[in-house]
Design a protein around this motif. Structure first.
Motif, PDB file in Angstrom:
ATOM      1  N   PRO A 164       0.814  -1.223   0.000  1.00  0.00           N
ATOM      2  CA  PRO A 164       0.000   0.000   0.000  1.00  0.00           C
ATOM      3  C   PRO A 164       0.852   1.281   0.000  1.00  0.00           C
ATOM      4  CG  PRO A 164      -0.034  -0.982   2.190  1.00  0.00           C
ATOM      5  CD  PRO A 164       0.713  -1.926   1.286  1.00  0.00           C
ATOM      6  N   PHE A 165       2.097   1.178   0.457  1.00  0.00           N
ATOM      7  CA  PHE A 165       2.977   2.343   0.541  1.00  0.00           C
ATOM      8  C   PHE A 165       4.291   2.057  -0.192  1.00  0.00           C
ATOM      9  CE2 PHE A 165       0.588   2.020   4.590  1.00  0.00           C
ATOM     10  CZ  PHE A 165      -0.230   3.131   4.445  1.00  0.00           C
ATOM     11  N   PRO A 166       4.282   2.005  -1.520  1.00  0.00           N
ATOM     12  CA  PRO A 166       5.485   1.607  -2.276  1.00  0.00           C
ATOM     13  C   PRO A 166       6.698   2.487  -2.023  1.00  0.00           C
ATOM     14  CG  PRO A 166       3.707   2.295  -3.759  1.00  0.00           C
ATOM     15  CD  PRO A 166       3.162   2.310  -2.380  1.00  0.00           C
ATOM     16  N   TRP A 167       6.497   3.740  -1.687  1.00  0.00           N
ATOM     17  CA  TRP A 167       7.628   4.628  -1.435  1.00  0.00           C
ATOM     18  C   TRP A 167       8.464   4.169  -0.238  1.00  0.00           C
ATOM     19  CZ3 TRP A 167       7.798   6.910   3.308  1.00  0.00           C
ATOM     20  CH2 TRP A 167       6.610   6.935   4.034  1.00  0.00           C
ATOM     21  N   LEU A 168       7.863   3.409   0.697  1.00  0.00           N
ATOM     22  CA  LEU A 168       8.603   2.932   1.866  1.00  0.00           C
ATOM     23  C   LEU A 168       9.801   2.079   1.477  1.00  0.00           C
ATOM     24  CD1 LEU A 168       5.894   1.884   4.483  1.00  0.00           C
ATOM     25  CD2 LEU A 168       7.577   3.707   4.692  1.00  0.00           C
ATOM     26  N   VAL A 169       9.616   1.223   0.501  1.00  0.00           N
ATOM     27  CA  VAL A 169      10.679   0.305   0.102  1.00  0.00           C
ATOM     28  C   VAL A 169      11.863   1.067  -0.482  1.00  0.00           C
ATOM     29  CG1 VAL A 169      11.265  -1.617  -1.438  1.00  0.00           C
ATOM     30  CG2 VAL A 169       9.083  -1.574  -0.262  1.00  0.00           C
ATOM     31  N   HIS A 170      11.575   2.171  -1.121  1.00  0.00           N
ATOM     32  CA  HIS A 170      12.632   2.941  -1.782  1.00  0.00           C
ATOM     33  C   HIS A 170      13.152   4.079  -0.919  1.00  0.00           C
ATOM     34  CE1 HIS A 170      11.751   0.581  -5.274  1.00  0.00           C
ATOM     35  NE2 HIS A 170      10.478   0.921  -5.184  1.00  0.00           N
ATOM     36  N   SER A 171      12.652   4.203   0.299  1.00  0.00           N
ATOM     37  CA  SER A 171      13.070   5.280   1.188  1.00  0.00           C
ATOM     38  C   SER A 171      14.290   4.857   2.001  1.00  0.00           C
ATOM     39  CB  SER A 171      11.928   5.651   2.139  1.00  0.00           C
ATOM     40  OG  SER A 171      12.408   6.492   3.161  1.00  0.00           O
ATOM     41  N   GLU A 172      15.437   5.420   1.675  1.00  0.00           N
ATOM     42  CA  GLU A 172      16.640   5.117   2.466  1.00  0.00           C
ATOM     43  C   GLU A 172      16.482   5.651   3.885  1.00  0.00           C
ATOM     44  OE1 GLU A 172      18.764   2.981   1.711  1.00  0.00           O
ATOM     45  OE2 GLU A 172      18.518   2.866  -0.449  1.00  0.00           O
ATOM     46  N   TRP A 173      15.677   6.715   4.068  1.00  0.00           N
ATOM     47  CA  TRP A 173      15.415   7.238   5.405  1.00  0.00           C
ATOM     48  C   TRP A 173      14.718   6.195   6.264  1.00  0.00           C
ATOM     49  CZ3 TRP A 173      17.551  10.980   7.929  1.00  0.00           C
ATOM     50  CH2 TRP A 173      18.046  12.095   7.261  1.00  0.00           C
ATOM     51  N   MET A 174      13.737   5.488   5.698  1.00  0.00           N
ATOM     52  CA  MET A 174      13.006   4.480   6.457  1.00  0.00           C
ATOM     53  C   MET A 174      13.939   3.330   6.848  1.00  0.00           C
ATOM     54  SD  MET A 174      11.171   1.304   6.440  1.00  0.00           S
ATOM     55  CE  MET A 174      11.272   0.911   4.727  1.00  0.00           C
ATOM     56  N   HIS A 175      14.747   2.865   5.909  1.00  0.00           N
ATOM     57  CA  HIS A 175      15.669   1.761   6.190  1.00  0.00           C
ATOM     58  C   HIS A 175      16.724   2.189   7.216  1.00  0.00           C
ATOM     59  CE1 HIS A 175      14.101  -1.017   3.218  1.00  0.00           C
ATOM     60  NE2 HIS A 175      14.036  -0.008   2.370  1.00  0.00           N
ATOM     61  N   TYR A 176      17.244   3.402   7.040  1.00  0.00           N
ATOM     62  CA  TYR A 176      18.230   3.906   7.997  1.00  0.00           C
ATOM     63  C   TYR A 176      17.589   4.059   9.380  1.00  0.00           C
ATOM     64  CZ  TYR A 176      21.380   6.822  10.594  1.00  0.00           C
ATOM     65  OH  TYR A 176      22.191   7.294  11.581  1.00  0.00           O
ATOM     66  N   GLY A 177      16.379   4.584   9.409  1.00  0.00           N
ATOM     67  CA  GLY A 177      15.674   4.770  10.675  1.00  0.00           C
ATOM     68  C   GLY A 177      15.515   3.469  11.431  1.00  0.00           C
ATOM     69  N   TYR A 178      15.173   2.397  10.711  1.00  0.00           N
ATOM     70  CA  TYR A 178      15.036   1.108  11.375  1.00  0.00           C
ATOM     71  C   TYR A 178      16.391   0.629  11.901  1.00  0.00           C
ATOM     72  CZ  TYR A 178      14.527  -3.670  12.601  1.00  0.00           C
ATOM     73  OH  TYR A 178      14.588  -4.825  13.308  1.00  0.00           O
TER      74      TYR A 178
END
Length: 182
Positions: A60-74
């Motif tokens: 539902p949120f395809p931008w999440l997979v491509h967000s380096e901010w989200m991956h870095y945040g985790y």
């Protein structure tokens, strides 16, 4: 230098609230694992192209997979969680938890490198996408499954040992996660 347990929040997380803090942390870790496993199923079982395999939240949120901010945040949340909850561990459990932390420090560095490339707009080895050091040799999906596994395994061992300490470890533990021996 002040001992980490001198900070009230850290002391509470590693004494009275250690069990609850560990449970909340593990929910976050397992949810992240589920995302990676869902993506692997999408690629290897369902035959989806890697670019379309986005895990559960990524659908539902395809931008999440491509967000380096989200991956870095985790990666940062993982490292901070491992640091904050470490004082509650003693003995062998602490050794295993520390191993997970050290591996996560490297994993965090790799995500920081990916984030910096995304922010600057220049990628390692002139790759078309941000690339971590080990990603020069391994595909990103498999590499992140590997990273999560090698952090998760010593965490699980630490949790098991933390729940079944020796008599000496039980006496030294600042928390009461382990049942009292009768």
């Amino acid at each position: 230098m002040t001992h980490p347990m001198a900070l009230p929040v850290v002391r509470t997380l590693n004494t009275d609230r250690h069990r609850v803090a560990l449970q909340v942390f593990m929910v976050v870790v397992v949810a992240h694992w589920a995302e990676h496993l869902a993506q692997a199923v999408q690629i290897y079982v369902l035959g989806m192209p890697t670019s379309e395999a986005r895990g559960v939240l990524g659908l539902p949120f395809p931008w999440l997979v491509h967000s380096e901010w989200m991956h870095y945040g985790y990666a940062l949340v993982m490292m901070v969680g491992l640091i904050l909850l470490r004082p509650g561990f003693v003995g062998k459990a602490r050794t295993w938890w520390t191993a997970a932390l050290l591996i996560q420090v490297w994993h965090h560095f790799e995500h920081l490198l990916l984030l910096l490339q995304a922010l600057v707009g220049t990628n390692i080895a002139s790759r078309p996408v941000p690339t971590s050091l080990l990603q020069l040799a391994l595909p990103r999906v498999e590499l992140h499954l590997f990273y999560n596994a090698i952090v998760f395994i010593p965490m699980v061992v630490a949790m098991i040992k933390h729940g079944k300490p020796s008599d000496e470890e039980l006496a030294a533990a600042p928390c009461r996660c382990a049942p009292a021996k009768v």
